[in-house]
Design a protein around this motif. Sequence first.
Motif, PDB file in Angstrom:
ATOM      1  N   UNK A  25       0.832  -1.209   0.000  1.00 51.27           N
ATOM      2  CA  UNK A  25       0.000   0.000   0.000  1.00 51.27           C
ATOM      3  C   UNK A  25       0.863   1.255   0.000  1.00 51.27           C
ATOM      4  N   UNK A  26       1.971   1.266   0.749  1.00 51.01           N
ATOM      5  CA  UNK A  26       2.861   2.428   0.768  1.00 51.01           C
ATOM      6  C   UNK A  26       3.593   2.588  -0.559  1.00 51.01           C
ATOM      7  N   UNK A  27       3.806   1.495  -1.266  1.00 48.31           N
ATOM      8  CA  UNK A  27       4.544   1.570  -2.527  1.00 48.31           C
ATOM      9  C   UNK A  27       3.708   2.171  -3.653  1.00 48.31           C
ATOM     10  N   UNK A  28       2.412   1.978  -3.602  1.00 41.61           N
ATOM     11  CA  UNK A  28       1.585   2.436  -4.728  1.00 41.61           C
ATOM     12  C   UNK A  28       0.813   3.713  -4.413  1.00 41.61           C
ATOM     13  N   UNK A  29       0.914   4.205  -3.200  1.00 38.87           N
ATOM     14  CA  UNK A  29       0.139   5.404  -2.874  1.00 38.87           C
ATOM     15  C   UNK A  29       0.745   6.634  -3.549  1.00 38.87           C
ATOM     16  N   UNK A  30      -0.030   7.696  -3.640  1.00 35.01           N
ATOM     17  CA  UNK A  30       0.375   8.953  -4.280  1.00 35.01           C
ATOM     18  C   UNK A  30       0.828   8.710  -5.724  1.00 35.01           C
TER      19      UNK A  30
END
Length: 802
Positions: A25-30
């Motif tokens: 989730x942190x890798x694909x956010x923003x």
Amino acid sequence: MSTETNSINSQVNSQGKPLQILSWADKIKDDHKWFKENAKYFIRISRFRAGQTSRATRNYTELYNVYNSKFPEAWFSQHTNPLNAQKEEHKRFPAKIRPINILRPNLDLLISEYPRRPFEFFVTNLSDDAYSSFQEDVNNQVMQNLTQHFQGMLAQSFIENGLLTPNGEPVSEEAAQQVQQQMESLELPEKIRERASASFKDKLAIKGQKYVKRIIKDEFIKAKLLKCFKHWMIAGETYSYKTVEHGKVSYKAISPPFLDYDKSPDTDMVEDGDWAVYRDYMTLSDVVDMYYEDLKEAELIKLQNVTGTYLTSPTHLYNHLMADGNLKGDKLEVYHIVWKGKKKIHVLETEDGLMPVDEDYPLTPEEKATAESFWVNEIYEITQITPELFVRARPFPYQRNSMNNFSRTKLPYNGRKYSDLHSTNISVLEMGLPLQILYIIITWTLERTLAKSKGKIALIDQNVIPRGEGWTEEKFFYVSDALGYALINRNQIGADKSFNQYTVLDMTLFDSIKQLIELQQHIKQEWDDLIGINRQRKGQTYASDLVGTNERATFQSTVMTDMIFNLFDEFVERELQGILDLSKFTALDGVYKVWNESDMSTQLIELDPIEYCYADLGLYMESSADIIIKKNKIESIAQAMMQNNVKASAIISLFKSDNIAEIEAKIKYIEELQQQIENQIAESEQEAEDLRQERLQAHEQFLEILRRGTMHEEYDRKEDLEHIQGTYNTFTFKNGDANANGIADAKEANKILLEREKLLKDSADKKEQRKHDMQIHKDNMLMKEKELKSKEKIAKQKPKKS
């Protein structure tokens, strides 16, 4: 400092590299910001950015220019301008630097030899299923052999007990002989198992090898490997990229100036490294061909308005102008970045063994209690078309993981260097650069020496040159040079009449020119010796050379240059292994194809996705040196072995063995077959001799029967004549009783005729009996002849068991 900045800083290490241990989730956010930060980081630390000094770089353009006979003039300035003169008139010499290339002929020789070298590779099944498949194959062969033995023994039992066939008829003698012959030709189950162990090939491995061969042809991989080998010779590096595009394996040769990467020092192959950055200059149409599925309409409009990413900033302009290969024009500077990131997996215990699942896999409470979690490597990729436009930010869809290591995976880029063992890499071309520079300097010196060579010059008094009647110095020197002599006038004013000895200066430099030419030849010989190429390798032979001498010299030269090829063959083996791994992704829906080969044969591929895609297939290549040595062995003794009735397939199988134990087992097997053949030949010769004697005896008996038949026929003919003559001499038929015996002549004649008919009938019966006896004898001879032919046929077929 803002919260956003703190968040970004908390996701990078001290060197500015984004942290890899993050959730998906942190890798694909923003909008996949983590992917973009990784791309910027790896491009920044690569050698493609100006001012990068932490990584060693090479001048690839210089190497490729040298191969094309373009040499920098700065290499020769210490000779062309030794005094560091500033004025142009003081830099001029009667010679020029001539780009005479002595490196390229040998390089081209090796490059042209590569396609002619053996290209042998073998697919093997390394999974646990391979052993089960082997046991199943052997058991099937043994069961089939036992079934044949049982059927033969049952048939023999029918014959021995006089039982009838299912048709109600007794077993014929010919059928009984066939059963006996079949039983004699059957091998024992132990022999079947031994032979199967020596010749077993996994069916799945055979299918994989056929599929890889088809991919090699479809993708022109041999031609692309030749291009890689050319880079190998010039730059001492070779690289490639392989993936799956639109359901097919795609393979591309990468130029060394366009790839940068990082790996451990003791790691040979780039695919085992940490990251790779590939820079390419692409036209807009090529970008659309490659990424049309990922580009939006607004992004395409922006790309149309950009003539090249180098116009977006002065830095990009500088990088573009300084790019290797001097690439300019309407090109987009596209970067493809791949790296090994980290992802979290859970390992579950199932009935079939350990099963890894991704971090977002929904676990049951029981699974959460027993599952183990690990951070393992995963390949990620992203493509930067412009500094603001990124596409394909994702995990690389074709992960080549190891079957027994969840974390081991390989980059889609692969390559290796020629000679970077604890030193800066050097190519074959670079090894010859000092000799090439020295050769050009000697050639330049030779040209200067030729300009200095003036021959013999005579020094005479200038005042004695004729000046009257149209004579000038120019005419005087012309006539002297044209005729070889000159006339002078010592009576002219100013001439020294007392001087009568003129000096001749020898300005010839032929000895120096000869020495320079010999030095040139010496430099070329040094270059040949350096890489191991002799004159025989180039086809330069003399009439005094013996055939064996030339062959040994050529073979020895190939041994010396094998180091160049063997290192590249290791790279090729890894490439084919990668293609084999990627072929599993193209077979997810199964492969069912038929195609025609160039030799007019037909190949059938039938791959079950469940069976093929989950098999641990391995590939290894047989080195060219090993193949050449085995080929020489086969050629040296094959003729002698074939003269001893050893089959060619047995000879080839023998020398394809890789260890002494296997060779010894196959030799014993060949010797056993050879002994069986000799025994069968001896038995066949004895049987043939016995049958020949039987035929001679039968022929003599037949002649005796004919002789006796002739004698009987002659006797019967004479008896009939005597009977007829006596009958006519006895009876006159005048008085009714010519012999006065009280019996009428007619009645007595009738009686004689009846007796004659009976005699003729008896004679016919004897003839029929003799014909019957001759027919029986003839049938017996035909039966024996058929038996002989059957035995000869069996004797010829039995050696085929090898």
